[in-house]
Structure formats: C-alpha cells, structure tokens
Design a protein around this motif. Structure first.
Motif: not given
Length: 127
Positions: A41, A110, A113-114
């Motif tokens: 991320p 990522a 999504d974080s």
C-alpha cells in the motif's frame, strides 16, 4: 489408450496411465491468492502520484464527477483492475506494461483497498 498388440490391448500400460492420472488429480491445486501478488500500500500511494493517476482519480482514489471515477475503497479485483488499466473504456488512455507493471498495479490496488471505508449512515445521523 493401451497399445494394441496382436489384437489385444496392453492392459498394464492402461492401468499405469490411469494410476498416474488419478495421482495427479489428488494433488492440491494452488490457491488463487498464491498467484496474485499482495501489493504494498505505501508503494501504491507513491505510484498513484508518480504515474499521474491522482490527477483524475484523486490522491485517495476518491474520483470526481468531471475527471475520473472513484477507485477505492473496495477496488476491483486485481485481474479486473489490471484489465481496466490496460484496456480502459471512456477517455482514459491505456497504460501498457512499459508504463506501469503488473506489480505496480498490485501495489496501487493494495493502496486503494487500504483506504478507510465511509461511515455508515447510522453513525452520521444523530438519534
């Protein structure tokens, strides 16, 4: 199947092939998550800026009605995300692997999504 010799099927050979096939079916298949890179991320946040994605999708992937759609939180699955970047619809130019690698896309995904999920309406409305 088995080899025919003098009008007869070579049964031992057929049995060996069946045993090998049965043994291969008993092997565990790799999980889909093993083949897809997890992504970083922090690197994804930097890539979103460095590759210029933030100009249309925002620094948090929030998007805007005029420039580009929201990307996160809850982004597309990695395979769909890569497809959308490589072969976009609408006005976004395609990004080939020379411009952004699959690993870099995994990092960006990522990061998206974080991102924190929006608060529920119940948390926002006083009772």
């Amino acid at each position: 199947m088995g080899r025919v010799m003098n009008g007869k099927v070579d049964e031992p050979r057929v049995l060996v092939v069946i045993a090998i096939c049965a043994g291969m079916l008993a092997l565990p298949l790799p999980a889909a998550s093993q083949s897809a890179p997890a992504g970083n991320p922090d690197a994804g946040r930097q890539l979103l800026v460095r590759k210029g994605c933030f100009q249309c999708h925002g620094r948090e992937g929030q998007g805007a009605p005029i420039t580009g759609p929201r990307l996160g939180p809850n982004p597309l699955a990695l395979a769909a995300f890569v497809r959308a970047v490589r072969n976009p619809r609408a006005q976004m130019p395609p990004y080939t692997e020379k411009i952004v690698s699959d690993a870099e896309l995994a990092d960006m995904r990522a990061f998206l999504d974080s991102r924190p999920r929006p608060a529920s309406i119940d948390a926002l409305v006083p009772r």
